[in-house]
Scaffold this active site. Sequence first.
Site, PDB file in Angstrom:
ATOM      1  N   HIS A 152      -3.985  10.604  -3.032  1.00  0.00           N
ATOM      2  CA  HIS A 152      -3.257   9.454  -2.510  1.00  0.00           C
ATOM      3  C   HIS A 152      -2.004   9.885  -1.745  1.00  0.00           C
ATOM      4  O   HIS A 152      -1.106  10.496  -2.306  1.00  0.00           O
ATOM      5  CB  HIS A 152      -2.856   8.561  -3.690  1.00  0.00           C
ATOM      6  CG  HIS A 152      -2.434   7.192  -3.300  1.00  0.00           C
ATOM      7  ND1 HIS A 152      -2.127   6.223  -4.214  1.00  0.00           N
ATOM      8  CD2 HIS A 152      -2.276   6.600  -2.079  1.00  0.00           C
ATOM      9  CE1 HIS A 152      -1.794   5.107  -3.600  1.00  0.00           C
ATOM     10  NE2 HIS A 152      -1.868   5.320  -2.295  1.00  0.00           N
TER      11      HIS A 152
ATOM     12  N   TYR B  80      -0.232   1.660  -7.925  1.00  0.00           N
ATOM     13  CA  TYR B  80      -0.042   0.226  -7.699  1.00  0.00           C
ATOM     14  C   TYR B  80       0.456  -0.442  -8.980  1.00  0.00           C
ATOM     15  O   TYR B  80      -0.313  -0.651  -9.932  1.00  0.00           O
ATOM     16  CB  TYR B  80      -1.340  -0.429  -7.224  1.00  0.00           C
ATOM     17  CG  TYR B  80      -1.905   0.145  -5.946  1.00  0.00           C
ATOM     18  CD1 TYR B  80      -1.058   0.668  -4.968  1.00  0.00           C
ATOM     19  CD2 TYR B  80      -3.274   0.172  -5.715  1.00  0.00           C
ATOM     20  CE1 TYR B  80      -1.576   1.194  -3.789  1.00  0.00           C
ATOM     21  CE2 TYR B  80      -3.798   0.692  -4.542  1.00  0.00           C
ATOM     22  CZ  TYR B  80      -2.938   1.210  -3.583  1.00  0.00           C
ATOM     23  OH  TYR B  80      -3.460   1.727  -2.421  1.00  0.00           O
TER      24      TYR B  80
END
Length: 332
Positions: free
Chosen positions: A126, A62
């Site tokens: 992820h 992110y």
Amino acid sequence: MSVEAMMRRRPLGRTGLKIAPLSLGAAPLGQVYGQVDEQQGIRMVHQALDQGMNLIDTSPYYGITRSEQMLGQALDGVARDRYILCTKAGRYGDQEFDFSRERILSSVHESLQRLGTDYADIVLLHDIEFGDLRTVLDEGIPALQQLKQQGTIRYYGVSCLPLDGYRIVLEHTDLDVILSYCHYTLNDSTLVDLLPMLEQRGVGIMNAAPLSMGLLSDQGPASWHPASSQMRQLSLQAAVLCAEHGTSLPKLAVQYALSNPALTTTIVGTSSVEELTANLTYASEPINEVLLTKVLNLLRPIQGQSWATGHWTEEVLNGSHSLRWEGSPFHK
């Protein structure tokens, strides 16, 4: 949702962790949805903790570590027992994935430095659908198990969009938790099909993206959103219907996600105190059952529809571990 209600925390599988029903998604702190003032972001994190939220979700992906960096600043000086920290490893850019043992080990230690803590409560691999399945199973997950044994992390799991990803992994190994996104929303509630397996295995369930990455917003999704034209059209109609009833589609979407007690928590990406206050207000008010029925009926033609995030083959689905799941990543 009042502080008292947020303190009615739900158990996360068999981990022993108890989490508030609404959790803080820190992806916006990475500037992935637009600029976020640093001081505003820090105030938002503090306000979330003061309101009883105790799980914060982030990732080095992110903002290419920016979310973790800002979160580390926000948590500096905050008592460690006030929050449960979930971060991720394996994805580092739009097209950068590495689930090898060495990279997972180094990635987690780098994340802890940015976050200013000695340990993470939860670490997830992820978006595993973009990695090599054999590497995920033979290197990535054992790396997390090693970190758990060392006390560097407390619990581990995986995240991916395709629900079959969880089924495949759980056929070969144990997980403490999963993070599923876009599969318990007004337009896609297929996560319920996976619940019996997860509950039987004692796997904790974190739900995310109740707005389906912006599809269920009042103005419609961003241009990069992979939804079909039909999904976009019907979602906009649902937004108009909500407005006609004096409310908003995001409010209904958040309330719907929070209404299922089988989902320990729902993570909502939040960038400001104003957004946080709105989400807490949504959670504190009873859902409009009449409107909910109308919206679900309107969205019925697209119920359960999703989008491809990797090149799935029959061989992979049937258990071959020699293939790659390939595709074009997208923002979320």
